[in-house]
Write an enzyme that holds these catalytic residues in place. Structure first.
Site, short mmCIF file in Angstrom:
data_model
loop_
_atom_site.label_atom_id
_atom_site.label_comp_id
_atom_site.label_asym_id
_atom_site.label_seq_id
_atom_site.Cartn_x
_atom_site.Cartn_y
_atom_site.Cartn_z
N ASN A 209 0.85 -1.20 0.00
CA ASN A 209 0.00 0.00 0.00
C ASN A 209 0.89 1.24 0.00
O ASN A 209 2.11 1.13 -0.02
CB ASN A 209 -0.93 -0.02 1.22
CG ASN A 209 -0.15 -0.16 2.50
OD1 ASN A 209 0.66 0.70 2.85
ND2 ASN A 209 -0.36 -1.26 3.21
N ASP A 278 -4.32 -6.26 4.31
CA ASP A 278 -5.32 -7.15 4.91
C ASP A 278 -5.30 -8.53 4.27
O ASP A 278 -5.75 -9.51 4.85
CB ASP A 278 -6.73 -6.56 4.72
CG ASP A 278 -6.89 -5.30 5.54
OD1 ASP A 278 -6.17 -5.16 6.54
OD2 ASP A 278 -7.71 -4.44 5.16
N LYS A 288 6.98 -16.44 -12.23
CA LYS A 288 6.15 -15.27 -12.47
C LYS A 288 4.73 -15.70 -12.89
O LYS A 288 4.59 -16.53 -13.79
CB LYS A 288 6.82 -14.47 -13.60
CG LYS A 288 6.65 -13.01 -13.48
CD LYS A 288 7.47 -12.31 -14.53
CE LYS A 288 6.72 -11.08 -14.99
NZ LYS A 288 7.34 -10.42 -16.09
N PHE A 323 -4.80 3.20 14.24
CA PHE A 323 -5.01 4.25 13.25
C PHE A 323 -6.12 3.81 12.32
O PHE A 323 -6.32 2.61 12.11
CB PHE A 323 -3.72 4.49 12.43
CG PHE A 323 -2.80 5.50 13.05
CD1 PHE A 323 -2.34 5.33 14.34
CD2 PHE A 323 -2.40 6.62 12.34
CE1 PHE A 323 -1.49 6.25 14.92
CE2 PHE A 323 -1.55 7.55 12.91
CZ PHE A 323 -1.09 7.37 14.20
N LYS A 337 -14.55 0.65 15.19
CA LYS A 337 -13.27 -0.05 15.34
C LYS A 337 -12.79 0.01 16.79
O LYS A 337 -12.28 -0.97 17.35
CB LYS A 337 -12.25 0.64 14.41
CG LYS A 337 -10.95 -0.07 14.25
CD LYS A 337 -10.15 0.60 13.12
CE LYS A 337 -8.82 -0.06 12.92
NZ LYS A 337 -8.09 0.50 11.78
N LYS A 341 -12.46 -3.61 18.60
CA LYS A 341 -11.10 -4.13 18.85
C LYS A 341 -10.58 -3.78 20.25
O LYS A 341 -9.39 -3.97 20.52
CB LYS A 341 -10.15 -3.63 17.77
CG LYS A 341 -10.61 -4.10 16.39
CD LYS A 341 -9.56 -4.08 15.34
CE LYS A 341 -10.13 -4.69 14.06
NZ LYS A 341 -9.25 -4.59 12.93
#
Ligand SMILES: Cc1cc2nc3c(=O)[nH]c(=O)nc-3n(C[C@H](O)[C@H](O)[C@H](O)COP(=O)(O)O)c2cc1C
Length: 396
Positions: A209, A278, A288, A323, A337, A341
């Site tokens: 990311n 994730d 490949k 975050f 969240k 959590k």
């Protein structure tokens, strides 16, 4: 950041003396009041006018100079000093300081200084390894001096080995660590995760990311400057890790999970600023992966949820901050969240807002706790880091 703080730089007769001009300049840019004291021999290597121009203060050399501003200059300067850095420290000055000899302005002032003192030896390898010098350094450590281990490398005398003064930027970090911030996290153990994770698809490609790691690195550095014992678990980034933190580099989400969960029990504060992928490919292909009709199909599976583990295993008095990067319903999603959590705080941002998000040097965050929502304006990531730590300190 160092406004109102007084730094004495002690410069001695070593070829590395010229590098202290950049250190003086860095400190002045951070608004410290910088006073340079040179030995007579140091003047063979750099002219006092250089330091006087950079610092705006008279460069002191002679204890009996009649042109003084204070009553007894070495004593009054010693009283003002918040920190002293002797760099480069010659073998000669190290010997004199270790034995209480005060026969020039530098050694006399140092005897009168009660503030923290750093000393950066710089000399030829044989001189540095000489047992006399090593014994003198031990004595100085015993008397409370922090001796900065010299770097190894090519020395001005043509030899290669240890005895090289670290670069001015490194010396600056020692001074900054001493002077910056309130030391309100002293005694706390803080673990910060930062950066992206990478999941290999095949030997060429991987899933990742846009995380730069800047926010997490800023939090780790700010916590260190505030006196915490910091562990930074980081994915691959282009950043240099802050000094004085325990740095653990990982690549995959699983490696981050292992690195964090094996250390989580002993932490007082855990701040997960990393952007963990994730999903990862169910199988990492040996060769490949071929595209067919412009399409590439890879079967994915979820990576382990680090925050969920930390929430489930949170010990008493441990503070857990996650975050959250949202593109819509930032507050609602972040609150969900926080509850799901078992977190104490979520530092949330809407990545669509200008100045917020991964790559830049600024952020626009909202700090969400059980009973509060603190909306921060556009700030540098360093300022955001301090706000996050302020809020954690107040909630603990
Ligand atoms: C070119 C040159 C480079 C030197 N570099 C160093 C050095 O890096 N470290 C050191 O301890 N002495 C070095 N010396 C020797 C010192 O300058 C000498 O011991 C001097 O007496 C130190 O004086 P001070 O400690 O009062 O500054 C060097 C001498 C010369 C001529």
């Amino acid at each position: 950041m160092l406004k109102g703080r007084t730094v004495i730089l002690g410069v001695t007769g070593s070829i590395a003396a010229y590098k202290i001009a950049s250190l003086a300049s860095m400190l002045v840019k951070k608004q410290a009041s910088v006073h340079v004291i040179m030995t007579q021999n140091a003047m063979n290597f750099i002219n006092p006018i250089t330091f006087e121009t950079l610092t705006g203060h008279k460069c002191l050399v002679d204890t009996f100079d009649r042109n003084f501003e204070f009553q007894v200059e070495h004593v009054s300067l010693a009283k003002q000093a918040d920190v002293v850095m002797i760099a480069p420290a010659s073998a000669n000055v190290i010997g004199k300081l270790a034995h209480g000899i005060a026969d020039d302005m530098l050694t006399t002032t140092l005897l009168a200084c009660r503030c923290p003192k750093f000393l950066s030896p710089a000399m030829n390898t044989a001189m540095y390894e000489n047992p006399i010098v090593q014994d003198n350094l031990k004595i100085l450590k015993k008397y409370g001096y922090e001796v900065i281990t010299p770097a190894s490398g090519y020395l001005a005398c043509g030899d290669t080995g240890s005895g090289k003064m670290p670069e001015p930027e490194t010396l600056y970090q020692y001074i900054e660590k001493e002077l910056a911030g309130p030391k309100d996290l002293t005694g706390k153990k803080v673990l910060v995760t930062a950066g992206p994770t990478q999941e290999n698809i095949d030997p060429v490609r991987y899933i990742t990311n846009h995380s730069s790691g800047k926010m997490g690195y800023a939090v780790a550095k700010a916590a260190m400057l505030r006196g915490a014992e910091v562990t930074l678990v980081s994915g691959q980034t282009a950043l240099t890790p802050p000094m004085f933190v325990d740095y653990v580099q990982i690549t995959t989400a699983e490696e981050m999970y292992q690195a964090v969960t094996s250390r989580s029990d002993e932490q007082d504060i855990i701040i997960k600023a990393a952007a963990v992928a994730d999903y990862r490919p169910k199988t990492v292909y040996d060769n490949k992966v071929k595209k067919q009709d412009g399409q590439m199909s890879i079967e994915l599976e979820r990576t382990r949820d680090i925050l969920a583990y930390l929430g489930e295993h949170k010990r008493e008095n441990q503070f857990l901050c996650g975050f959250s990067m949202e593109t819509e319903n930032m507050i609602g999603n972040s609150r969900a969240k926080l509850q799901k959590k078992n977190l104490d705080m979520v530092a949330a941002n809407n990545v669509k807002v200008e100045g917020a998000g991964f790559q830049g040097d600024t952020n626009v965050m909202t700090l969400i706790t059980q009973d509060q929502e603190i909306a921060l304006p556009l700030m540098s990531k360093e300022e955001v880091a301090d706000k996050i730590l302020d809020t954690i300190r107040d909630k603990m």
